[in-house]
Write a protein that holds these residues in place. Structure first.
Motif, PDB file in Angstrom:
ATOM      1  N   LEU A 372     101.685 -12.262 -33.203  1.00 47.72           N
ATOM      2  CA  LEU A 372     100.694 -11.990 -33.791  1.00 47.72           C
ATOM      3  C   LEU A 372     101.452 -11.317 -35.299  1.00 47.72           C
ATOM      4  O   LEU A 372     102.808 -12.259 -34.909  1.00 47.72           O
ATOM      5  N   PHE A 373     100.379 -11.262 -36.617  1.00 49.79           N
ATOM      6  CA  PHE A 373     101.136 -11.472 -37.656  1.00 49.79           C
ATOM      7  C   PHE A 373     100.031 -10.565 -38.224  1.00 49.79           C
ATOM      8  O   PHE A 373      98.849 -11.155 -38.761  1.00 49.79           O
ATOM      9  N   LYS A 378     100.996  -7.154 -46.091  1.00 48.31           N
ATOM     10  CA  LYS A 378     102.192  -7.156 -45.782  1.00 48.31           C
ATOM     11  C   LYS A 378     102.869  -8.657 -44.937  1.00 48.31           C
ATOM     12  O   LYS A 378     101.912  -8.948 -44.145  1.00 48.31           O
ATOM     13  N   LEU A 379     104.048  -9.188 -45.124  1.00 48.03           N
ATOM     14  CA  LEU A 379     104.062 -10.324 -44.143  1.00 48.03           C
ATOM     15  C   LEU A 379     105.131 -10.071 -43.508  1.00 48.03           C
ATOM     16  O   LEU A 379     106.289  -9.651 -43.886  1.00 48.03           O
ATOM     17  N   ARG A 380     104.327  -9.914 -42.046  1.00 49.91           N
ATOM     18  CA  ARG A 380     104.861 -10.047 -40.652  1.00 49.91           C
ATOM     19  C   ARG A 380     104.927 -10.110 -39.470  1.00 49.91           C
ATOM     20  O   ARG A 380     103.796 -10.730 -39.787  1.00 49.91           O
ATOM     21  N   PRO A 439     101.278  -3.276 -35.858  1.00 50.54           N
ATOM     22  CA  PRO A 439     100.059  -1.746 -36.227  1.00 50.54           C
ATOM     23  C   PRO A 439      98.313  -2.405 -36.098  1.00 50.54           C
ATOM     24  O   PRO A 439      98.540  -3.600 -35.663  1.00 50.54           O
ATOM     25  N   GLN A 440      98.000  -1.590 -36.701  1.00 49.82           N
ATOM     26  CA  GLN A 440      96.652  -2.424 -36.787  1.00 49.82           C
ATOM     27  C   GLN A 440      96.444  -3.450 -38.234  1.00 49.82           C
ATOM     28  O   GLN A 440      97.331  -2.658 -39.053  1.00 49.82           O
ATOM     29  N   LEU A 441      96.151  -4.615 -37.897  1.00 46.37           N
ATOM     30  CA  LEU A 441      96.120  -5.578 -39.358  1.00 46.37           C
ATOM     31  C   LEU A 441      95.386  -5.313 -39.720  1.00 46.37           C
ATOM     32  O   LEU A 441      95.682  -6.223 -40.971  1.00 46.37           O
ATOM     33  N   SER A 442      94.156  -5.024 -39.674  1.00 47.04           N
ATOM     34  CA  SER A 442      93.332  -5.187 -40.379  1.00 47.04           C
ATOM     35  C   SER A 442      93.162  -3.655 -41.144  1.00 47.04           C
ATOM     36  O   SER A 442      93.423  -2.699 -40.702  1.00 47.04           O
TER      37      SER A 442
END
Length: 510
Positions: A372-373, A378-380, A439-442
């Motif tokens: 996932l990304f 933030k770019l992670r 973590p939570q992406l949205s």
């Protein structure tokens, strides 16, 4: 004594040169000859064919490509000056340090110093390279962030060279500098911050105790500690990679191999150049509505090597293809390895990579190559943890199981979930997804989809005859604009658009 020194320098020159390939040697020597052709020294030095005769920094700057910018031009020429002076005059470490802080434009750059500099920047260990890069970075005058910004901007120009394939009737956005010009104003903020923090992210250390503290310390003291920089550089494989791309393309390989498929495949497999990119949108860097070139560089860095040597195609775009669920899954079923990118209504951009084909199944599947990304804010990147095998899920048309697309976690608590209405989704990773440690992406746990892109990065290995037929979409799905006009003209809602042929792949009672 003079003859002895000359012989020693000549021997050293040939020893260093022998560590480059034949092509690289030819490029280096030709490059230095071009530097001397614009030399402002006395005529007898103008043709500088001997390794001990020098050129000025101004002569080199005039020949370097404009994409480098003045910051990097000054950094490279300063390092060439210091390396030339240290070799020719056998300076001590203390004197070299003084030169680093007080470089003089009058210092000449010799052929031996130039070749030795490129050797140190490309052929040595990361530890040795870090000392050279510290001088190039000129952190005693600028900031680490400014150096990374300039390096990213210039290196991505060369990484993306030749990646874009225009559709029929389209042309590349070429200016005086060709494809290079269009990258100069591209937003690289996410990648810059990612690179600054990468040594911490790599070891799952808290971002609060990050290199930002060292940067603040440097601002207070007026200079950046060389030991801190070297430690950061040695641990930062992504930054090393980008720096190597830039130095190699400028000083060792001016042009990409032409008509040499294997050479290009090797470069792409190592992520030294971008994959071919096929998109219906504008030329780079606007090949995607959701991804910047710098985002794509990091995503591609984490793809398996066999997904980098292929043509990457924009398979589905909700802006282009509409927001019908049936259309969406018909585009992605049994296609191959894919990147799914989602933008929510709050502006967050995130998604996932699925190595295995998307299939309609009532259970989890996939493998550990998935990740996932997050792109914005933030770019992670969040690789699989091995905790469970809930890598990907796609289901449709069943009564007792969730219908939608999921990646990671478990039902009702997915790292990423898109409902089968393709309007609603959620990221219920609290505090982290078990499958990807994401973590939570949205922005909100339950979000509204604003836009989706799906990129095909490797064609399926399945035999077409072995691929089952998926759910069929209505003709109305393929023409959403016409449907809307029809409803407006008749002032009637087309309820038949909700009717679909039954999904024969899955038992309704499951």
């Amino acid at each position: 004594m003079g003859n002895h020194t000359s012989k020693a320098s000549k021997t050293l020159f040939h020893d260093i040169l022998s560590q480059f390939s034949e092509e690289e040697r030819a490029t280096l020597l030709k490059e230095f000859e071009e530097f001397t052709s614009d030399n402002d020294l006395h005529d007898e030095r103008k043709h500088g064919k001997q390794h001990g005769i020098g050129v000025t920094d101004l002569s080199i700057k005039k020949q370097l490509p404009t994409v480098l910018g003045e910051y990097l031009k000054d950094g490279f020429t300063q390092y060439f000056q210091i390396q030339s002076a240290s070799i020719e005059n056998n300076l001590s470490a203390e004197k070299i340090e003084k030169l680093t802080l007080q470089s003089s434009p009058s210092l000449l750059i010799t052929q031996l110093g130039f070749v030795s500099s490129i050797h140190n920047l490309t052929k040595t260990t990361p530890s040795d390279q870090s000392q050279a890069v510290f001088i190039v970075s000129r952190l005693f005058q600028g900031s680490l962030k400014a150096f990374i910004q300039e390096l990213v901007r210039a290196s991505l120009v060369y990484w993306f060279e030749g990646a874009y394939i225009p559709q029929t009737g389209q042309t590349k956005n070429r200016g005086k500098g060709g494809e290079k010009d269009i990258f100069l104003n591209s937003d690289n903020t996410g990648l810059v911050d990612y690179l600054i923090l990468f040594p911490k992210l790599k070891h799952d250390e808290p971002e609060e105790d990050s290199l930002f503290n060292l940067i603040k310390e440097a601002e207070i003291e007026g200079h950046f500690n060389q030991g801190s920089f070297m430690d950061w550089y040695i641990k930062n494989t992504h930054f090393q990679h980008l720096f190597n791309i830039l130095v190699t393309r400028i000083f060792l390989r001016r042009n990409l191999p032409q008509n040499f498929t294997n050479a290009i495949r090797t470069l792409r497999s190592a992520n030294s150049i971008a994959p071919e990119i096929l998109s219906t949108y504008k030329a780079l860097p606007n090949f995607s509505r959701l991804l910047a070139p710098s985002d794509y560089y990091i995503l591609n860095s984490h793809l398996p090597p066999d997904c980098r040597i292929t043509t990457h195609k924009l398979l589905f775009s909700s802006t282009r293809d509409g927001d019908s669920w049936s259309t969406f899954i018909n585009y992605i079923l049994y296609q191959g390895s894919t990147l799914i990118v989602v933008k929510d209504k709050d502006g967050n951009i995130f998604g996932g990579f699925a190595y295995e084909d998307w299939e309609l199944k009532p259970n989890w599947y996939g493998n550990e190559k998935n990740f996932l990304f997050s792109i914005r804010p933030k770019l992670r990147i969040f690789p699989s943890t091995g905790y469970n095998d809930h890598y990907q899920y796609l289901n449709y048309g069943t009564k007792t199981l969730p219908n939608g697309l999921g990646m990671g976690g478990q039902f009702d608590f997915c790292g990423l979930w898109i409902n089968s209405d393709i309007i609603n989704g959620n990221s219920m990773a609290t505090p982290l997804s078990s499958t990807y440690s994401s973590p939570q992406l949205s922005k909100k746990q339950e979000f509204k989809v604003d836009e989706i892109e799906v990129w095909l990065v490797k064609l399926t290995d399945k035999d077409p005859d072995e691929i089952p037929k998926g759910p069929k979409c209505s003709a109305l799905d393929k023409n959403p604009a016409e449907l809307e006009l029809l409803e407006m003209a008749t002032n009637k809602k087309m309820y038949s658009k909700e009717v679909r042929e039954p999904n024969l792949l899955i038992d309704e009672e499951e």
